[in-house]
Design a protein around this motif. Structure first.
Motif, PDB file in Angstrom:
ATOM      1  N   ASP A   1      50.161  53.641  29.397  1.00  0.00           N
ATOM      2  CA  ASP A   1      51.384  53.092  28.805  1.00  0.00           C
ATOM      3  C   ASP A   1      52.156  52.229  29.799  1.00  0.00           C
ATOM      4  O   ASP A   1      52.625  51.144  29.451  1.00  0.00           O
ATOM      5  CB  ASP A   1      52.287  54.208  28.272  1.00  0.00           C
ATOM      6  N   LEU A   2      52.288  52.702  31.030  1.00  0.00           N
ATOM      7  CA  LEU A   2      53.003  51.934  32.052  1.00  0.00           C
ATOM      8  C   LEU A   2      52.284  50.615  32.338  1.00  0.00           C
ATOM      9  O   LEU A   2      52.920  49.572  32.482  1.00  0.00           O
ATOM     10  CB  LEU A   2      53.149  52.757  33.334  1.00  0.00           C
ATOM     11  N   ARG A   3      50.964  50.662  32.419  1.00  0.00           N
ATOM     12  CA  ARG A   3      50.172  49.461  32.662  1.00  0.00           C
ATOM     13  C   ARG A   3      50.334  48.461  31.520  1.00  0.00           C
ATOM     14  O   ARG A   3      50.587  47.269  31.753  1.00  0.00           O
ATOM     15  CB  ARG A   3      48.693  49.840  32.827  1.00  0.00           C
ATOM     16  N   GLU A   4      50.227  48.951  30.304  1.00  0.00           N
ATOM     17  CA  GLU A   4      50.351  48.066  29.149  1.00  0.00           C
ATOM     18  C   GLU A   4      51.767  47.507  29.005  1.00  0.00           C
ATOM     19  O   GLU A   4      51.931  46.366  28.584  1.00  0.00           O
ATOM     20  CB  GLU A   4      49.930  48.798  27.878  1.00  0.00           C
ATOM     21  N   ASP A   5      52.774  48.306  29.359  1.00  0.00           N
ATOM     22  CA  ASP A   5      54.159  47.823  29.314  1.00  0.00           C
ATOM     23  C   ASP A   5      54.364  46.627  30.230  1.00  0.00           C
ATOM     24  O   ASP A   5      55.243  45.799  30.002  1.00  0.00           O
ATOM     25  CB  ASP A   5      55.145  48.925  29.708  1.00  0.00           C
ATOM     26  N   ARG A   6      53.567  46.541  31.281  1.00  0.00           N
ATOM     27  CA  ARG A   6      53.678  45.436  32.238  1.00  0.00           C
ATOM     28  C   ARG A   6      52.631  44.355  32.004  1.00  0.00           C
ATOM     29  O   ARG A   6      52.438  43.477  32.837  1.00  0.00           O
ATOM     30  CB  ARG A   6      53.583  45.985  33.655  1.00  0.00           C
ATOM     31  N   ASP A   7      51.938  44.450  30.883  1.00  0.00           N
ATOM     32  CA  ASP A   7      50.904  43.471  30.519  1.00  0.00           C
ATOM     33  C   ASP A   7      49.887  43.270  31.638  1.00  0.00           C
ATOM     34  O   ASP A   7      49.515  42.139  31.972  1.00  0.00           O
ATOM     35  CB  ASP A   7      51.526  42.122  30.125  1.00  0.00           C
ATOM     36  N   MET A   8      49.453  44.383  32.233  1.00  0.00           N
ATOM     37  CA  MET A   8      48.448  44.332  33.287  1.00  0.00           C
ATOM     38  C   MET A   8      47.145  44.922  32.755  1.00  0.00           C
ATOM     39  O   MET A   8      47.157  45.761  31.852  1.00  0.00           O
ATOM     40  CB  MET A   8      48.904  45.137  34.502  1.00  0.00           C
ATOM     41  N   ASN A   9      46.030  44.488  33.349  1.00  0.00           N
ATOM     42  CA  ASN A   9      44.769  45.140  33.022  1.00  0.00           C
ATOM     43  C   ASN A   9      44.428  46.118  34.152  1.00  0.00           C
ATOM     44  O   ASN A   9      45.082  46.141  35.194  1.00  0.00           O
ATOM     45  CB  ASN A   9      43.649  44.126  32.755  1.00  0.00           C
ATOM     46  N   ARG A  10      43.405  46.908  33.926  1.00  0.00           N
ATOM     47  CA  ARG A  10      43.045  47.944  34.912  1.00  0.00           C
ATOM     48  C   ARG A  10      42.652  47.348  36.261  1.00  0.00           C
ATOM     49  O   ARG A  10      42.976  47.895  37.305  1.00  0.00           O
ATOM     50  CB  ARG A  10      41.910  48.803  34.364  1.00  0.00           C
ATOM     51  N   LYS A  11      41.962  46.228  36.229  1.00  0.00           N
ATOM     52  CA  LYS A  11      41.536  45.588  37.477  1.00  0.00           C
ATOM     53  C   LYS A  11      42.749  45.147  38.299  1.00  0.00           C
ATOM     54  O   LYS A  11      42.767  45.307  39.518  1.00  0.00           O
ATOM     55  CB  LYS A  11      40.630  44.393  37.171  1.00  0.00           C
ATOM     56  N   GLU A  12      43.756  44.599  37.649  1.00  0.00           N
ATOM     57  CA  GLU A  12      44.970  44.160  38.349  1.00  0.00           C
ATOM     58  C   GLU A  12      45.690  45.341  39.001  1.00  0.00           C
ATOM     59  O   GLU A  12      46.149  45.234  40.148  1.00  0.00           O
ATOM     60  CB  GLU A  12      45.920  43.454  37.381  1.00  0.00           C
ATOM     61  N   VAL A  13      45.766  46.446  38.291  1.00  0.00           N
ATOM     62  CA  VAL A  13      46.416  47.635  38.860  1.00  0.00           C
ATOM     63  C   VAL A  13      45.635  48.110  40.080  1.00  0.00           C
ATOM     64  O   VAL A  13      46.218  48.390  41.137  1.00  0.00           O
ATOM     65  CB  VAL A  13      46.542  48.766  37.816  1.00  0.00           C
ATOM     66  N   ALA A  14      44.328  48.181  39.942  1.00  0.00           N
ATOM     67  CA  ALA A  14      43.494  48.621  41.064  1.00  0.00           C
ATOM     68  C   ALA A  14      43.696  47.732  42.286  1.00  0.00           C
ATOM     69  O   ALA A  14      43.830  48.225  43.413  1.00  0.00           O
ATOM     70  CB  ALA A  14      42.025  48.637  40.641  1.00  0.00           C
ATOM     71  N   GLU A  15      43.743  46.427  42.076  1.00  0.00           N
ATOM     72  CA  GLU A  15      43.975  45.495  43.187  1.00  0.00           C
ATOM     73  C   GLU A  15      45.344  45.722  43.814  1.00  0.00           C
ATOM     74  O   GLU A  15      45.479  45.677  45.045  1.00  0.00           O
ATOM     75  CB  GLU A  15      43.853  44.055  42.696  1.00  0.00           C
ATOM     76  N   GLN A  16      46.350  45.951  42.990  1.00  0.00           N
ATOM     77  CA  GLN A  16      47.711  46.155  43.488  1.00  0.00           C
ATOM     78  C   GLN A  16      47.824  47.395  44.368  1.00  0.00           C
ATOM     79  O   GLN A  16      48.600  47.405  45.320  1.00  0.00           O
ATOM     80  CB  GLN A  16      48.708  46.269  42.328  1.00  0.00           C
ATOM     81  N   ILE A  17      47.075  48.450  44.036  1.00  0.00           N
ATOM     82  CA  ILE A  17      47.180  49.678  44.832  1.00  0.00           C
ATOM     83  C   ILE A  17      46.047  49.824  45.843  1.00  0.00           C
ATOM     84  O   ILE A  17      45.978  50.812  46.569  1.00  0.00           O
ATOM     85  CB  ILE A  17      47.303  50.938  43.944  1.00  0.00           C
ATOM     86  N   GLY A  18      45.166  48.821  45.895  1.00  0.00           N
ATOM     87  CA  GLY A  18      44.143  48.775  46.945  1.00  0.00           C
ATOM     88  C   GLY A  18      42.962  49.711  46.766  1.00  0.00           C
ATOM     89  O   GLY A  18      42.474  50.275  47.748  1.00  0.00           O
ATOM     90  N   ILE A  19      42.509  49.870  45.519  1.00  0.00           N
ATOM     91  CA  ILE A  19      41.338  50.710  45.271  1.00  0.00           C
ATOM     92  C   ILE A  19      40.347  49.945  44.393  1.00  0.00           C
ATOM     93  O   ILE A  19      40.721  48.979  43.734  1.00  0.00           O
ATOM     94  CB  ILE A  19      41.717  52.049  44.591  1.00  0.00           C
ATOM     95  N   PRO A  20      39.094  50.382  44.356  1.00  0.00           N
ATOM     96  CA  PRO A  20      38.131  49.751  43.452  1.00  0.00           C
ATOM     97  C   PRO A  20      38.533  49.967  41.989  1.00  0.00           C
ATOM     98  O   PRO A  20      39.040  51.036  41.628  1.00  0.00           O
ATOM     99  CB  PRO A  20      36.808  50.473  43.762  1.00  0.00           C
ATOM    100  N   SER A  21      38.286  48.979  41.158  1.00  0.00           N
ATOM    101  CA  SER A  21      38.683  49.088  39.751  1.00  0.00           C
ATOM    102  C   SER A  21      37.951  50.231  39.052  1.00  0.00           C
ATOM    103  O   SER A  21      38.504  50.871  38.149  1.00  0.00           O
ATOM    104  CB  SER A  21      38.461  47.774  39.012  1.00  0.00           C
ATOM    105  N   GLN A  22      36.741  50.534  39.474  1.00  0.00           N
ATOM    106  CA  GLN A  22      35.989  51.643  38.884  1.00  0.00           C
ATOM    107  C   GLN A  22      36.735  52.969  39.105  1.00  0.00           C
ATOM    108  O   GLN A  22      36.785  53.813  38.214  1.00  0.00           O
ATOM    109  CB  GLN A  22      34.588  51.705  39.482  1.00  0.00           C
ATOM    110  N   ASN A  23      37.314  53.146  40.284  1.00  0.00           N
ATOM    111  CA  ASN A  23      38.086  54.365  40.552  1.00  0.00           C
ATOM    112  C   ASN A  23      39.296  54.440  39.642  1.00  0.00           C
ATOM    113  O   ASN A  23      39.578  55.490  39.052  1.00  0.00           O
ATOM    114  CB  ASN A  23      38.535  54.422  42.015  1.00  0.00           C
ATOM    115  N   TYR A  24      40.021  53.330  39.522  1.00  0.00           N
ATOM    116  CA  TYR A  24      41.207  53.360  38.664  1.00  0.00           C
ATOM    117  C   TYR A  24      40.820  53.650  37.219  1.00  0.00           C
ATOM    118  O   TYR A  24      41.503  54.418  36.541  1.00  0.00           O
ATOM    119  CB  TYR A  24      42.013  52.062  38.741  1.00  0.00           C
ATOM    120  N   ASN A  25      39.721  53.071  36.745  1.00  0.00           N
ATOM    121  CA  ASN A  25      39.257  53.355  35.381  1.00  0.00           C
ATOM    122  C   ASN A  25      39.060  54.849  35.184  1.00  0.00           C
ATOM    123  O   ASN A  25      39.442  55.404  34.151  1.00  0.00           O
ATOM    124  CB  ASN A  25      37.954  52.619  35.082  1.00  0.00           C
ATOM    125  N   ARG A  26      38.471  55.491  36.167  1.00  0.00           N
ATOM    126  CA  ARG A  26      38.232  56.944  36.077  1.00  0.00           C
ATOM    127  C   ARG A  26      39.536  57.735  36.097  1.00  0.00           C
ATOM    128  O   ARG A  26      39.638  58.764  35.442  1.00  0.00           O
ATOM    129  CB  ARG A  26      37.320  57.382  37.210  1.00  0.00           C
TER     130      ARG A  26
END
Length: 76
Positions: A12-37
């Motif tokens: 919900d927080l990610r969607e409220d900011r119109d971000m995709n999972r890959k963008e969030v992962a990049e912002q917090i410095g982790i692989p997108s696969q980890n964030y997906n999990r």
């Protein structure tokens, strides 16, 4: 009362900011696969990522963990 999981909050927080999972992962410095999990609940979120996500979304870690219903509750 229905449980509001950390996975649902992250989505919900990610969607409220119109971000995709890959963008969030990049912002917090982790692989997108980890964030997906993390977001789909197949992997526990380490403390350093909870802190990074709380900062990214400008909410308290207590809110993410379900210890507070107030997004900005930073009181001790």
């Amino acid at each position: 009362m229905k449980k509001y999981s950390i996975c649902k909050k992250l989505k919900d927080l990610r969607e409220d900011r119109d971000m995709n999972r890959k963008e969030v992962a990049e912002q917090i410095g982790i692989p997108s696969q980890n964030y997906n999990r993390y977001e789909n609940g197949s992997r526990e979120i380490p403390l350093n990522c909870i802190i990074a996500l709380a900062k990214l979304y400008d909410v308290s870690a207590d809110y993410l963990l379900g210890l507070s219903v107030n997004k900005k509750d930073l009181s001790i």
